[in-house]
Design an enzyme around this catalytic site. Structure first.
Site, PDB file in Angstrom:
ATOM      1  N   MET A 188      -0.507   3.222   0.985  1.00 20.39           N
ATOM      2  CA  MET A 188      -1.667   4.137   1.026  1.00 20.39           C
ATOM      3  C   MET A 188      -1.406   5.262   0.026  1.00 20.39           C
ATOM      4  O   MET A 188      -0.700   6.211   0.322  1.00 20.39           O
ATOM      5  CB  MET A 188      -1.823   4.719   2.429  1.00 20.39           C
ATOM      6  CG  MET A 188      -1.863   3.677   3.536  1.00 20.39           C
ATOM      7  SD  MET A 188      -2.051   4.421   5.173  1.00 20.39           S
ATOM      8  CE  MET A 188      -0.484   5.243   5.397  1.00 20.39           C
ATOM      9  N   ASP A 189      -1.990   5.159  -1.128  1.00 19.14           N
ATOM     10  CA  ASP A 189      -1.660   6.118  -2.185  1.00 19.14           C
ATOM     11  C   ASP A 189      -2.930   6.805  -2.689  1.00 19.14           C
ATOM     12  O   ASP A 189      -4.016   6.219  -2.655  1.00 19.14           O
ATOM     13  CB  ASP A 189      -0.983   5.354  -3.330  1.00 19.14           C
ATOM     14  CG  ASP A 189      -0.211   6.284  -4.261  1.00 19.14           C
ATOM     15  OD1 ASP A 189      -0.060   7.474  -3.930  1.00 19.14           O
ATOM     16  OD2 ASP A 189       0.228   5.819  -5.328  1.00 19.14           O
TER      17      ASP A 189
END
Ligand SMILES: CC(C)=CCC/C(C)=C/CC/C(C)=C/COP(=O)(O)OP(=O)(O)O
Length: 329
Positions: free
Chosen positions: A103-104
């Site tokens: 999750m960036d």
């Protein structure tokens, strides 16, 4: 902290009360999402909350930040009916058993709006709830998310504290609700000894509560890195060899793999790895376990990664030819 909300007398129902974690996580004017799972209100509660301007289940990241509380109330029953609901674009027999997600993009999401990074984390956490719901709805066996790496301890204390209290609240109020009411299994992998004591207790009780469940397994990698995992497994193997329980010549891939953190709870290695935000790297995530995963990189930032994007990733996965080193057909 106990907060009581009272609707006007004419209102068909009353929200009795709800609690936020103690001490309430609060940093400047940014609040950690307050995930409320224990609101007891009469019927029709949804309509009533809307009528009174309260949001539930999903708060809009664009909502005014001055709003005192963002209610992410309990998951609506109809959102997960227990039946698998698969979009037409996807084939049940080709679904990945394990989807891993890096999750960036939270910092850039906030920066693009001229906001502090905490806003990006709040929006990301809210989106994580949606992703989890999609996985339950699509019958995906395991969703693992890279939530905090061993390298992320280098971030500022302020950001780390914010993330830890946000995750604690998320697990305590949201994940536990899914465990109790929707058969979710839950595990955290990583170097738990570095986590604050309060989140460790919350994790332990949520893991325990979901032990006998058989629904989607939600795995949070917290204070995790692939290299840490491999070194940790090597230490366990070395200790077994040292004590005579294992002969060095008997060590092979399968013996080694059994000692990895992902194997403590026995789930398969990821079939599909999704990374948001356009970065094309694995950043030390599940290095061993991703050996034969299919990779899917998408430019969208995690807070903006929505159901249609997830379906697109799954659809791309379903078109891949996996050979595991075998011959082309
Ligand atoms: C949903 C939510 C609130 C998420 C929190 C945000 C957060 C800390 C995400 C970290 C995920 C992660 C370890 C990404 C790897 O990139 P990296 O930035 O650690 O590594 P890199 O420097 O190689 O890009």
């Amino acid at each position: 902290m106990q907060i009581s909300l009272q609707f006007p007398k004419a209102s068909p129902c009353t929200i009795k009360s709800f609690t936020t974690p103690s001490p309430p996580p609060h940093h400047g004017d940014v609040e950690t999402p307050c995930c409320v799972s224990s609101i007891k209100i009469g019927t029709p509660w949804k309509k009533t909350m809307v009528d009174h301007g309260l949001s539930f289940a999903r708060f809009s990241p664009a909502a005014p930040l001055s709003s005192k509380f963002r209610l992410a109330a309990r998951v609506e029953d109809r959102e997960i009916s227990g039946e698998i609901q698969l979009p037409d674009a996807l084939q049940a027999e080709l679904m990945p058993k394990h989807v891993a997600v890096i999750m960036d993009g939270h910092g850039r999401w906030a920066e693009n709006r001229g906001l502090p990074i905490q806003h990006g984390h709040n929006a990301g956490l809210e989106n994580l709830k949606q992703l989890l719901l999609h996985c339950c709805k699509f019958g995906i066996g395991v969703l693992s998310v890279y939530a905090f790496s061993t390298e992320n301890w280098k971030r500022t204390k302020e950001e780390i504290d914010f993330l830890m209290s946000g995750y604690e609240c998320f697990i305590q109020y949201y994940v536990k609700d899914l465990i109790l009411r929707h058969d979710l299994q839950f595990s955290v992998i990583g170097d738990k000894s570095r986590l604050p004591q309060s989140i460790r207790s919350t994790i332990a009780s949520a893991e325990e509560a979901g032990k006998a469940n058989s629904g989607t397994h939600f795995v949070m990698a917290l204070s995790y890195s692939g290299q840490y995992d491999i070194v940790d497994a090597s230490k366990k193997i070395a200790s077994q060899v040292g004590s005579g329980k294992l002969r060095a010549e008997d060590i092979d891939e399968s013996v080694f793999e059994q000692q990895l953190l992902t194997n403590v709870t026995k789930f398969p290695n990821p079939d599909l790895l999704i990374r948001t935000s356009g970065e094309l790297r694995v950043s030390n995530f599940m290095l061993w376990q991703l050996a034969y995963a299919e990779f899917y990189f998408v430019d969208k930032l995690f807070p903006d990664f929505e159901e249609a994007d997830f379906i697109e990733a799954l659809s791309s996965f379903q078109q891949r030819k996996r050979r595991y080193g075998g011959r082309k057909k």
